[in-house]
Scaffold this motif. Structure first.
Motif, short mmCIF file in Angstrom:
data_model
loop_
_atom_site.label_atom_id
_atom_site.label_comp_id
_atom_site.label_asym_id
_atom_site.label_seq_id
_atom_site.Cartn_x
_atom_site.Cartn_y
_atom_site.Cartn_z
N ASP A 6 0.85 -1.52 -0.10
CA ASP A 6 -0.23 0.36 -0.23
C ASP A 6 1.13 1.34 0.09
OD1 ASP A 6 -1.94 1.34 0.30
OD2 ASP A 6 -3.33 0.60 1.72
N THR A 7 0.40 2.10 -0.90
CA THR A 7 1.41 3.59 -1.39
C THR A 7 1.30 4.59 -0.30
OG1 THR A 7 0.29 4.05 -2.80
CG2 THR A 7 2.45 2.58 -3.24
N GLY A 8 -0.17 4.38 0.67
CA GLY A 8 -0.75 5.38 0.58
C GLY A 8 -1.24 6.48 -0.06
N THR A 9 -1.30 6.54 -1.37
CA THR A 9 -1.70 7.61 -2.23
C THR A 9 -2.49 6.58 -3.11
OG1 THR A 9 -0.10 7.34 -3.62
CG2 THR A 9 0.21 9.17 -1.45
N PRO A 10 -3.48 7.43 -3.69
CA PRO A 10 -4.24 6.68 -4.60
C PRO A 10 -4.00 6.89 -6.04
CG PRO A 10 -5.08 9.00 -3.99
CD PRO A 10 -3.82 8.60 -2.92
N PRO A 11 -4.49 6.21 -6.79
CA PRO A 11 -3.95 6.12 -8.05
C PRO A 11 -4.35 7.43 -8.88
CG PRO A 11 -5.85 4.72 -8.24
CD PRO A 11 -5.26 5.20 -6.93
N HIS A 12 -3.51 8.52 -9.64
CA HIS A 12 -4.07 9.70 -9.68
C HIS A 12 -4.93 9.78 -11.57
CE1 HIS A 12 -2.15 12.71 -6.80
NE2 HIS A 12 -1.45 11.93 -6.69
N ASN A 13 -5.79 8.87 -11.20
CA ASN A 13 -6.36 8.58 -13.14
C ASN A 13 -7.08 10.66 -12.55
OD1 ASN A 13 -8.55 8.50 -11.79
ND2 ASN A 13 -8.77 6.15 -11.17
N GLY A 14 -8.19 10.22 -14.14
CA GLY A 14 -8.59 11.14 -14.75
C GLY A 14 -9.91 11.72 -13.37
N SER A 15 -9.75 11.02 -12.58
CA SER A 15 -11.23 10.63 -11.39
C SER A 15 -10.84 11.49 -10.45
CB SER A 15 -11.90 10.41 -11.61
OG SER A 15 -11.41 8.43 -10.91
N TRP A 16 -9.54 11.52 -10.09
CA TRP A 16 -8.77 11.58 -8.47
C TRP A 16 -9.18 13.34 -8.09
CZ3 TRP A 16 -5.22 14.75 -6.40
CH2 TRP A 16 -4.75 14.44 -5.36
N VAL A 17 -9.81 13.81 -7.46
CA VAL A 17 -10.34 15.49 -7.12
C VAL A 17 -8.90 15.52 -5.57
CG1 VAL A 17 -10.87 16.00 -9.34
CG2 VAL A 17 -11.89 15.29 -6.41
N PRO A 18 -8.81 16.32 -5.20
CA PRO A 18 -8.23 16.67 -3.39
C PRO A 18 -9.67 16.94 -3.21
CG PRO A 18 -6.93 17.98 -5.10
CD PRO A 18 -7.83 17.57 -6.22
N LEU A 19 -9.17 16.62 -1.35
CA LEU A 19 -10.32 16.81 -0.80
C LEU A 19 -9.74 17.54 0.60
CD1 LEU A 19 -13.07 13.72 0.90
CD2 LEU A 19 -11.38 14.90 2.05
N TYR A 20 -10.73 18.42 0.98
CA TYR A 20 -10.24 18.94 2.18
C TYR A 20 -11.26 19.42 2.91
CZ TYR A 20 -11.69 21.87 -1.52
OH TYR A 20 -12.88 22.81 -2.16
N HIS A 21 -10.94 20.20 4.22
CA HIS A 21 -11.88 20.14 4.48
C HIS A 21 -12.16 22.06 4.80
CE1 HIS A 21 -11.76 17.57 8.14
NE2 HIS A 21 -9.61 17.67 7.81
N PRO A 22 -13.47 22.22 4.65
CA PRO A 22 -13.64 23.75 4.07
C PRO A 22 -13.00 24.63 4.86
CG PRO A 22 -15.29 22.31 4.36
CD PRO A 22 -14.65 21.50 4.93
N LEU A 23 -12.58 24.08 6.27
CA LEU A 23 -12.67 25.65 7.06
C LEU A 23 -10.93 25.92 7.00
CD1 LEU A 23 -15.28 25.98 9.77
CD2 LEU A 23 -14.80 27.55 7.43
N GLY A 24 -10.10 24.61 6.60
CA GLY A 24 -8.62 23.90 6.25
C GLY A 24 -7.89 24.69 6.23
N PRO A 25 -6.81 25.55 6.38
CA PRO A 25 -5.68 25.51 5.03
C PRO A 25 -5.74 24.95 4.24
CG PRO A 25 -4.17 24.75 6.98
CD PRO A 25 -5.25 24.65 7.40
N CYS A 26 -6.03 23.92 3.66
CA CYS A 26 -5.97 23.82 2.55
C CYS A 26 -6.93 23.85 1.60
CB CYS A 26 -6.10 21.99 2.13
SG CYS A 26 -4.36 21.17 3.03
N SER A 27 -8.28 24.19 1.70
CA SER A 27 -9.35 24.58 1.48
C SER A 27 -9.12 26.25 0.65
CB SER A 27 -10.22 25.07 2.11
OG SER A 27 -11.59 26.03 1.84
N PRO A 28 -9.46 26.24 -0.92
CA PRO A 28 -9.50 27.43 -1.79
C PRO A 28 -9.60 28.81 -1.40
CG PRO A 28 -10.09 25.62 -3.01
CD PRO A 28 -10.55 25.36 -1.50
N SER A 29 -11.28 29.38 0.35
CA SER A 29 -11.96 29.63 0.30
C SER A 29 -11.10 29.90 1.76
CB SER A 29 -12.96 29.26 0.40
OG SER A 29 -13.19 28.27 1.35
#
Length: 442
Positions: A6-29
């Protein structure tokens, strides 16, 4: 052949998108100190209780509990987005020079080209059926909402369309021959407006033409009327209107996600069955019950603490467990929770218990003042067909409290909350009839 590591990361195929906490520093807002203040623990537990009532109501066919009928609470400012998971999508083909509303939608819209879509932050909701995003107007100087008037591919469904008729209980009225929808939430908020279609962009190479969604024009009720880190909800439920139903032919009616351990981390969301799922995931059958079709459910057969099963009768877990992306704390039948609490307290006897728990629902808390490292007992959930899922440390404690709580009694089924799902890729393979778990995936 042995399983691949297990590599600990998902396969980066076309249907993969980042997920984040809406109020966390990774959020675009993310706005740092200007971000919305976190609710008190009491408010968080109250809203989580509303959510649990909704899940239990879907299982039983009505919003009832052992303590009487469920009553709609007083409306609050906004639907809870703390401790949630969000992704960024693109809506429409925005043209700043275009001011027209598209023609009435058909039930088979074609692919539209044109200007780039508007980025929208949406919360993932596995127990919801109707996707929706906030639409203009809004009260802010810089409106972050999607503007259907500026999208060349937008269209509203007529009231007599099959898409409108398919809304069932979510259909509310007809206005100017445009189908109106309404989705109510048990925390008192709601989303309502025009049921519409437009181009959905998941990634640059993955779009859904004629995507059916609610254009929310009731921002004060659903969005709070003020700055919000999210623009709507992406419904992933099993209803005919959800993202999964709309993309089942292209992606095999499956999706997975991994919720990050901390707000400063990113997880991921993926549509389709990941490669090598048959040996990379601990698989358990997805429960199928035509009387309870709305939720993703699996049969939880045991819970172990340091490898020892709880001493509970098998029928205590007979109701199965509903998996939910938005319930924060895992809720267990009363007898099962009491056994887990006793086993956990026994293994934590070396640590000082808090003099008084912050809330009665989180009744097993500790004072770790001066303790450099806390050795937690291992907790694992065991599902049908021996699918063993050991929880991450972040899924055991919330603050300094055991991150589980109890249902009112033993009649309501367990709900697997998102705290216990952290760092685990959870696969919902409706087409294959399985639910899968992959540890340390994000």
């Amino acid at each position: 052949m042995p399983p691949a590591p297990d590599t600990g990361t998902p396969p980066h195929n076309g249907s993969w998108v980042p997920l984040y906490h809406p109020l966390g520093p990774c959020s675009p807002s993310y706005r740092g100190a200007a971000a919305a203040a976190a609710p008190s623990l009491a408010d968080l537990l109250r809203q989580d209780r509303f959510r649990a009532h909704r899940i239990h109501g879907k299982v039983s066919g009505g919003f009832r509990s052992s303590k009487g009928s469920y009553k709609e609470p007083v409306a609050i400012e906004e639907t809870q987005v703390h401790h949630q998971a969000a992704i960024t999508i693109g809506m429409g083909t925005q043209s700043m020079s275009s001011q027209r509303i598209g023609p009435a939608a058909t039930d088979d819209d074609g692919t539209s080209g044109g200007p780039p879509p508007v980025s929208q932050t949406v919360v993932l909701d596995t127990a919801s059926d109707v996707p929706w995003v906030d639409c203009v107007p809004c009260a802010l100087a810089e409106c972050p909402y999607y503007d259907p008037a500026r999208s060349s591919s937008y269209a509203a469904f007529p009231c007599n369309s099959s898409a409108c008729k398919q809304l069932g209980p979510y259909a509310s009225s007809c206005a100017n021959n445009q189908c109106q929808y309404r989705v109510a939430y048990p925390d008192g908020s709601s989303s309502s407006g025009t049921y519409s279609s437009d181009l959905l962009t998941i990634t640059s190479g993955n779009t859904v033409s004629g995507f059916r969604f609610g254009c929310n024009q009731n921002a004060q009720a659903a969005g709070g009327g003020g700055p919000s880190p999210t623009n709507g909800f992406m419904a992933l439920g099993r209803g005919a209107q959800s993202l999964m139903a709309q993309t089942s032919s292209a992606y095999g009616n499956a999706f997975s996600y991994c919720l990050p351990q901390r707000e400063s981390d990113k997880g991921f969301f993926q549509i389709g069955v990941p490669g090598g799922a048959s040996y990379r995931f601990a698989m358990t059958p997805m429960l199928r019950d035509p009387r309870r079709p709305a939720l993703y459910r699996a049969l939880l057969v045991a819970i172990t603490v340091n490898g020892q099963p709880l001493n509970v009768a098998p029928e205590a877990l007979a109701g199965g467990a509903a998996l939910d992306s938005r319930t924060v704390f895992t809720r267990l039948p009363l007898t099962v929770y009491a056994a887990l609490r006793a086993a956990f307290r026994d293994k934590m006897a070396a640590y000082r218990r808090a003099s008084s728990p912050p809330q009665t629902e989180l009744d097993t808390c500790y004072d770790f003042t001066g303790v450099r490292y806390v050795r937690l007992p291992r907790i694992a959930l065991v599902f049908d067909r021996n699918a063993v899922v050991e929880l991450d440390r972040s899924g055991i404690l919330f603050g300094d409290c055991l991150a589980f709580t109890a249902n009112d009694d033993d009649s309501a089924p367990a709900i697997l909350g998102n705290t216990q799902q952290k760092t685990i890729e959870v696969l919902h393979d409706v087409g294959g009839g399985n639910i899968g778990f992959r540890r340390q995936a994000c």
